[in-house]
Design an enzyme around this catalytic site. Structure first.
Site: not given
Ligand code: NDP
Length: 455
Positions: A228, A262
């Site tokens: 998602e 989102c």
């Molecule tokens: P991320 O996608 O980086 O983080 C979401 C989750 O994924 C966190 O638990 C993060 O862990 C984990 N994660 C990130 N990279 C990896 C990887 N390579 N392997 C495994 N797990 C991973 O979101 P951000 O917080 O950096 O936000 C950036 C942008 O993402 C936002 O500005 C928005 O555009 C989008 N976003 C969308 C969301 C939605 O609801 N669809 C929610 C959040 C963000 P960790 O925190 O430890 O890096």
């Protein structure tokens, strides 16, 4: 190494948690699997009774959880209470309906007896984001545990307190000690867990970059994923829309969770005839939204969850203005230590600009003019995303037709904001991900749909 809780309202570090080694996390995977072995044979009545206990704990302690969300990621306190209550409702919903959704389905064939059964898969790893730190987790966990699975949570690094509170809810509700465990790990350790033979499937909510990384790894070891990811939901304001109600729907949709959702309304595609009245009212409503301390009554826009996210958003606004977008409201970073960004409205947004092409994860609205319904639909679909969308019109059959046949997304609402509801499936297409959460569809994502034929 530590996981840190930094209050985005003040910029202050207020809690640290020791980060686990990969070996510690793998040890927990084995414990979770041990509890799964017994859990998957429990009856639905027992599962439902524990899930109802979880609902009760969520409602009873909603204020405590709202405080934690406000401190860790800046969510306005009242919104946090509503989020905890929504989680409770999802627990109740799946406690009530899981057995019906997963009851065996008979099929008429040439065999003596044929049916489809729904068995749990085992241990499911959930990688979750910070924006709805409780809801995103319960949306996955309530159906998955009811289906007989066990769960591992790798929550976003900035909400470790929420992650531990959720683990405690399941434990206090009476679920087996290790059926739901939070892993205090960094994202670089996730690959090793996906590889773990006892982890059977992975679900991720977050950015496209995280989705790609996790899906690649899971694909390499042939494990099922549900993704998602982001969205840039188009809201079509047609020429017959009432400008006042359209502006109210759009402002509400844009400012949900301080714009960090989102399924927030992000691109406002307005047919020219409707544009002057819509813009005027929309800017009025956006300018009235109170930005402030999450704990102050009346606050609609808290700080963004992290300073780097605020800075990215501001760069997107500045670059769009540099390419010809017109700023109708906001667009300046307040002189405040918190990660604040004001309600901002851009108009004359066009192709190539970040506000057109990228997800704006904060209270920034992009108005894109369109000459006709056909052009509005083409613009709505001119995006790599396909999560939600809305059509605003007085002509309901027209709205329904556009929603059903024209918009390329997983969810389209007519004359209302896109929102999640346990009764209906939630998820996207294109780069917004795949698979569905919630409803009878969501609960079947992490089950083995098994054919049994008796001759
Ligand atoms: P991320 O996608 O980086 O983080 C979401 C989750 O994924 C966190 O638990 C993060 O862990 C984990 N994660 C990130 N990279 C990896 C990887 N390579 N392997 C495994 N797990 C991973 O979101 P951000 O917080 O950096 O936000 C950036 C942008 O993402 C936002 O500005 C928005 O555009 C989008 N976003 C969308 C969301 C939605 O609801 N669809 C929610 C959040 C963000 P960790 O925190 O430890 O890096």
């Amino acid at each position: 190494m530590t996981l840190q809780s930094i209050n985005p309202t003040t910029g202050e570090l207020f809690a640290t948690y020791e980060e686990w080694s990969t070996e510690q996390a793998q040890d927990v995977v084995c414990k979770v699997h041990q509890d799964y072995v017994a859990w998957h044979r429990t009856g639905f009545d027992r599962r439902a009774s524990l899930m109802r206990n979880a609902a009760g704990i969520l409602s009873d302690n909603a204020r405590e959880y709202a405080k934690l969300m406000a401190e860790e990621m800046g969510k306005p306190f009242l919104d946090g209470i509503a989020e905890a209550e929504k989680c409770a409702k999802a627990c109740e919903y799946f406690a009530e309906n899981a057995e019906t959704f997963l009851s065996r389905q008979p099929v008429w064939t040439d065999a003596r007896k044929t049916f489809v059964a729904f068995n749990p898969l085992g241990v499911v790893l959930a990688i979750m984001p910070w924006n709805f730190p409780f809801w995103q987790v319960f949306r996955f966990a309530a159906p998955s545990l009811m289906a007989g699975n066990a769960a591992l949570l790798k929550h976003a690094s900035n909400v470790p307190g929420c992650a531990l509170a959720i683990e405690k809810i399941f434990r206090d509700a009476g679920f087996p000690e290790n059926l739901f465990r939070t892993l205090m790990i960094a994202s670089k350790q996730v690959d090793a867990l996906i590889e773990h033979p006892l982890v059977r499937a992975v679900t991720l909510t977050g950015s496209g970059a995280a989705g790609r990384a996790v899906a690649s790894k899971a694909g390499a070891v042939l494990k099922k994923t549900v993704l998602e990811l982001g969205g840039s939901d188009p809201y079509l304001i047609l020429e017959d829309a009432d400008p006042h109600s359209a502006a109210a729907i759009c402002a509400r949709g844009r400012l949900v969770n301080s714009g960090q959702s989102c399924i927030a309304a992000k691109r406002f595609i307005v047919v020219e005839e409707a544009r002057p009245a819509f813009e005027k009212r929309f800017v009025e409503l956006m300018s009235k939204a109170k930005m402030g301390d999450p704990f102050e009554g009346g606050t609609e826009i808290g700080p963004l969850a992290r300073h780097d996210l605020r800075d990215t958003l501001h760069r997107q606004v500045v670059a769009s203005v540099g390419m010809g977008a017109r700023l109708l409201l906001g667009g300046t970073v307040p002189n405040h230590p918190g990660a604040y960004y004001p309600a901002t409205v851009l108009t004359d947004v066009g192709k190539g600009m970040p506000a057109y092409e990228e997800e704006l994860f904060g209270p920034v609205a992009a108005i894109i003019p369109a000459k006709s319904e056909a052009e509005a639909i083409a613009i709505a679909n001119d995006t790599p995303f396909g999560l939600g969308g809305a059509v605003i019109t007085r002509d309901l059959p027209r709205g329904e037709r556009i929603a059903e046949f024209e918009i390329e997304s997983g969810m389209v609402f007519v004359n209302e904001n896109v929102r999640s509801d346990p009764r209906v499936p939630f998820g996207g297409i294109k780069e917004s991900g795949y698979g569905r959460e919630l409803s009878s569809y969501g609960i079947k994502e992490f089950v083995n749909i098994k054919t049994v034929m008796v001759y």
